[in-house]
Design a protein around this motif. Structure first.
Motif, PDB file in Angstrom:
ATOM      1  N   SER A 228       0.813  -1.225   0.000  1.00  0.00           N
ATOM      2  CA  SER A 228       0.000   0.000   0.000  1.00  0.00           C
ATOM      3  C   SER A 228       0.839   1.265   0.000  1.00  0.00           C
ATOM      4  CB  SER A 228      -0.960   0.015   1.193  1.00  0.00           C
ATOM      5  OG  SER A 228      -0.301   0.368   2.386  1.00  0.00           O
ATOM      6  N   VAL A 229       2.084   1.153   0.428  1.00  0.00           N
ATOM      7  CA  VAL A 229       2.967   2.332   0.436  1.00  0.00           C
ATOM      8  C   VAL A 229       4.061   2.216  -0.625  1.00  0.00           C
ATOM      9  CG1 VAL A 229       2.482   2.984   2.825  1.00  0.00           C
ATOM     10  CG2 VAL A 229       4.390   1.427   2.354  1.00  0.00           C
ATOM     11  N   GLY A 230       3.818   1.361  -1.636  1.00  0.00           N
ATOM     12  CA  GLY A 230       4.715   1.274  -2.777  1.00  0.00           C
ATOM     13  C   GLY A 230       5.990   0.486  -2.558  1.00  0.00           C
ATOM     14  N   ARG A 231       5.991  -0.386  -1.569  1.00  0.00           N
ATOM     15  CA  ARG A 231       7.194  -1.171  -1.268  1.00  0.00           C
ATOM     16  C   ARG A 231       6.967  -2.644  -1.623  1.00  0.00           C
ATOM     17  NH1 ARG A 231       8.227   1.087   4.765  1.00  0.00           N
ATOM     18  NH2 ARG A 231       9.695  -0.666   4.835  1.00  0.00           N
ATOM     19  N   HIS A 232       6.559  -2.863  -2.870  1.00  0.00           N
ATOM     20  CA  HIS A 232       6.190  -4.198  -3.339  1.00  0.00           C
ATOM     21  C   HIS A 232       7.365  -5.174  -3.256  1.00  0.00           C
ATOM     22  CE1 HIS A 232       3.843  -7.237  -5.377  1.00  0.00           C
ATOM     23  NE2 HIS A 232       4.815  -7.399  -6.263  1.00  0.00           N
ATOM     24  N   GLY A 233       8.556  -4.736  -3.606  1.00  0.00           N
ATOM     25  CA  GLY A 233       9.729  -5.613  -3.558  1.00  0.00           C
ATOM     26  C   GLY A 233       9.978  -6.154  -2.159  1.00  0.00           C
ATOM     27  N   GLU A 234       9.802  -5.302  -1.157  1.00  0.00           N
ATOM     28  CA  GLU A 234       9.972  -5.742   0.230  1.00  0.00           C
ATOM     29  C   GLU A 234       8.879  -6.738   0.626  1.00  0.00           C
ATOM     30  OE1 GLU A 234      10.989  -2.584   3.191  1.00  0.00           O
ATOM     31  OE2 GLU A 234      10.900  -1.319   1.385  1.00  0.00           O
ATOM     32  N   ALA A 235       7.672  -6.496   0.146  1.00  0.00           N
ATOM     33  CA  ALA A 235       6.566  -7.411   0.443  1.00  0.00           C
ATOM     34  C   ALA A 235       6.845  -8.790  -0.141  1.00  0.00           C
ATOM     35  CB  ALA A 235       5.252  -6.849  -0.103  1.00  0.00           C
ATOM     36  N   VAL A 236       7.297  -8.830  -1.386  1.00  0.00           N
ATOM     37  CA  VAL A 236       7.599 -10.094  -2.053  1.00  0.00           C
ATOM     38  C   VAL A 236       8.723 -10.821  -1.316  1.00  0.00           C
ATOM     39  CG1 VAL A 236       8.528 -11.122  -4.166  1.00  0.00           C
ATOM     40  CG2 VAL A 236       6.756  -9.367  -4.315  1.00  0.00           C
ATOM     41  N   ALA A 237       9.775 -10.098  -0.953  1.00  0.00           N
ATOM     42  CA  ALA A 237      10.915 -10.716  -0.254  1.00  0.00           C
ATOM     43  C   ALA A 237      10.498 -11.276   1.102  1.00  0.00           C
ATOM     44  CB  ALA A 237      12.045  -9.701  -0.096  1.00  0.00           C
ATOM     45  N   LEU A 238       9.696 -10.525   1.838  1.00  0.00           N
ATOM     46  CA  LEU A 238       9.249 -10.977   3.156  1.00  0.00           C
ATOM     47  C   LEU A 238       8.424 -12.253   3.049  1.00  0.00           C
ATOM     48  CD1 LEU A 238       8.214  -9.065   6.193  1.00  0.00           C
ATOM     49  CD2 LEU A 238       6.458 -10.544   5.247  1.00  0.00           C
TER      50      LEU A 238
END
Length: 167
Positions: A133-143
């Motif tokens: 939701s805050v544009g941090r898709h790469g971090e979401a995928v990695a987590l």
């Protein structure tokens, strides 16, 4: 507690919101349920989860508040993590980016401490949802990839709501 657990299974394994709501209603309707602090907490928590999925911010806030009112003192750290997940889910639903940014730090900290234990799918999903939701898709995928690939202890199928956050 069995009806509450069946509600979780309906939500996690089947993504069946109406069946989950049906089981929570049964749990709430059991004799003595309104007198049992833990049951009230679990039912209110699950109702808040359902409201978040349905996009009903007012109901999510109301049920989250009720869940906290009957929160068992001295609860296990996993129960605290569930509370953090609800707060984060509500902040994400409300679109409050500033609150999401603050809460996601706390949620990640708790998640890193608990990711080796059972029952962290919901927290992982809410962190991923907030990061997206805050544009941090790469971090979401990695987590989520690290959690599913390395840390997740459940032998059950990965809930659709968790995998959906990174697809």
């Amino acid at each position: 507690v069995a009806a509450w657990y069946l509600s979780l299974m309906a939500m996690d394994a089947k993504s069946d919101i109406s069946l989950a709501a049906k089981w929570i209603s049964r749990c709430e309707g059991l004799p003595g349920a309104s007198d049992e602090e833990l049951i009230r907490h679990l039912c209110a928590h699950q109702r808040a989860r359902l409201a978040i999925v349905e996009g009903d911010l007012a109901q999510a806030i109301e049920h989250n508040r009720a869940s906290k009112l009957c929160f068992v003192k001295g609860s296990h750290p996993k129960r605290h993590a569930y509370a953090v997940a609800l707060d984060l889910g509500i902040a994400t639903l409300s679109g409050d980016v500033g609150r999401v940014e603050v809460l996601v730090l706390n949620a990640i900290s708790r998640f890193e401490k608990l990711q080796n234990t059972l029952g962290q799918d919901y927290l992982a999903s809410q962190i991923a949802r907030a990061l997206n939701s805050v544009g941090r898709h790469g971090e979401a995928v990695a987590l989520v990839a690290a959690y599913i690939g390395v840390f997740r202890r459940e032998r059950s199928v990965v809930p659709m709501y968790l995998s959906a956050e990174v697809s």
